[in-house]
Design a protein around this motif. Structure first.
Motif, PDB file in Angstrom:
ATOM      1  N   PRO A  98     -12.536   1.879  80.749  1.00  0.00           N
ATOM      2  CA  PRO A  98     -11.951   2.566  82.055  1.00  0.00           C
ATOM      3  C   PRO A  98     -10.675   2.167  82.466  1.00  0.00           C
ATOM      4  N   ASN A  99      -9.914   2.892  83.250  1.00  0.00           N
ATOM      5  CA  ASN A  99      -8.871   2.133  83.893  1.00  0.00           C
ATOM      6  C   ASN A  99      -9.296   1.354  85.056  1.00  0.00           C
ATOM      7  N   SER A 100      -9.454  -0.169  84.911  1.00  0.00           N
ATOM      8  CA  SER A 100      -9.973  -0.893  85.727  1.00  0.00           C
ATOM      9  C   SER A 100      -9.365  -1.031  87.138  1.00  0.00           C
ATOM     10  N   ASP A 101      -7.943  -1.064  86.963  1.00  0.00           N
ATOM     11  CA  ASP A 101      -6.936  -0.953  87.855  1.00  0.00           C
ATOM     12  C   ASP A 101      -7.458   0.032  89.013  1.00  0.00           C
ATOM     13  N   ASN A 102      -7.419   1.379  88.506  1.00  0.00           N
ATOM     14  CA  ASN A 102      -7.525   2.283  89.481  1.00  0.00           C
ATOM     15  C   ASN A 102      -8.982   2.442  90.005  1.00  0.00           C
ATOM     16  N   SER A 103      -9.859   1.969  89.184  1.00  0.00           N
ATOM     17  CA  SER A 103     -11.170   2.056  89.749  1.00  0.00           C
ATOM     18  C   SER A 103     -11.560   0.931  90.837  1.00  0.00           C
ATOM     19  N   LYS A 104     -10.813  -0.049  90.579  1.00  0.00           N
ATOM     20  CA  LYS A 104     -10.947  -1.216  91.471  1.00  0.00           C
ATOM     21  C   LYS A 104     -10.086  -0.822  92.972  1.00  0.00           C
ATOM     22  N   GLY A 105      -9.048  -0.178  92.621  1.00  0.00           N
ATOM     23  CA  GLY A 105      -8.396   0.362  93.995  1.00  0.00           C
ATOM     24  C   GLY A 105      -9.226   1.396  94.843  1.00  0.00           C
ATOM     25  N   GLN A 106      -9.875   2.099  93.980  1.00  0.00           N
ATOM     26  CA  GLN A 106     -10.585   3.152  94.756  1.00  0.00           C
ATOM     27  C   GLN A 106     -11.962   2.487  95.373  1.00  0.00           C
ATOM     28  N   SER A 107     -12.397   1.439  94.779  1.00  0.00           N
ATOM     29  CA  SER A 107     -13.593   0.960  95.350  1.00  0.00           C
ATOM     30  C   SER A 107     -13.224   0.214  96.758  1.00  0.00           C
ATOM     31  N   TYR A 108     -12.075  -0.370  96.605  1.00  0.00           N
ATOM     32  CA  TYR A 108     -11.573  -1.074  98.024  1.00  0.00           C
ATOM     33  C   TYR A 108     -11.333  -0.027  99.067  1.00  0.00           C
ATOM     34  N   ALA A 109     -10.609   1.214  98.483  1.00  0.00           N
ATOM     35  CA  ALA A 109     -10.483   1.892  99.475  1.00  0.00           C
ATOM     36  C   ALA A 109     -11.658   2.573 100.292  1.00  0.00           C
TER      37      ALA A 109
END
Length: 79
Positions: free
Chosen positions: A9-20
Motif C-alpha cells: 500500500p502507498n504508505s505516504d498516502n494512507s499516513k496522510g489520510q489518517s492524520y487528516a
C-alpha cells in the motif's frame, strides 16, 4: 518483483489520510466541548443573575447544548 511493488500500500498516502481523519475528528470533539461548555456557562450566568435557588436554566442550557452539538457533529460528518 513487480507483484511485490503492487501489493504494497502507498504508505505516504494512507499516513496522510489518517492524520487528516485524526485532525477532523479531534476538531469535532473540541467543537462539541465548546458548544456544551458555552451553553452551560451561559445557563449558569443566567441562574446567577436571577439568583435562582435551583439551577434549572443551567440544566436546560446543558441539554440544549448537547442536542446542538450532536446536530452539528452529524451535519459536519455527513459532508
Amino acid at each position: 518483483m513487480m507483484e511485490e511493488e503492487r501489493k504494497k500500500p502507498n504508505s505516504d498516502n494512507s499516513k496522510g489520510q489518517s492524520y487528516a481523519n485524526f485532525a477532523k475528528y479531534t476538531g469535532v470533539a473540541f467543537q462539541m466541548m465548546a458548544i456544551i461548555g458555552g451553553s452551560a456557562f451561559i445557563g449558569y450566568k443566567i441562574d446567577q443573575y436571577y439568583d435562582h435557588k435551583v439551577q434549572y436554566v443551567t440544566a436546560i442550557a446543558c441539554v440544549l447544548g448537547v442536542f446542538l452539538s450532536i446536530y452539528q457533529t452529524i451535519k459536519q460528518l455527513k459532508t
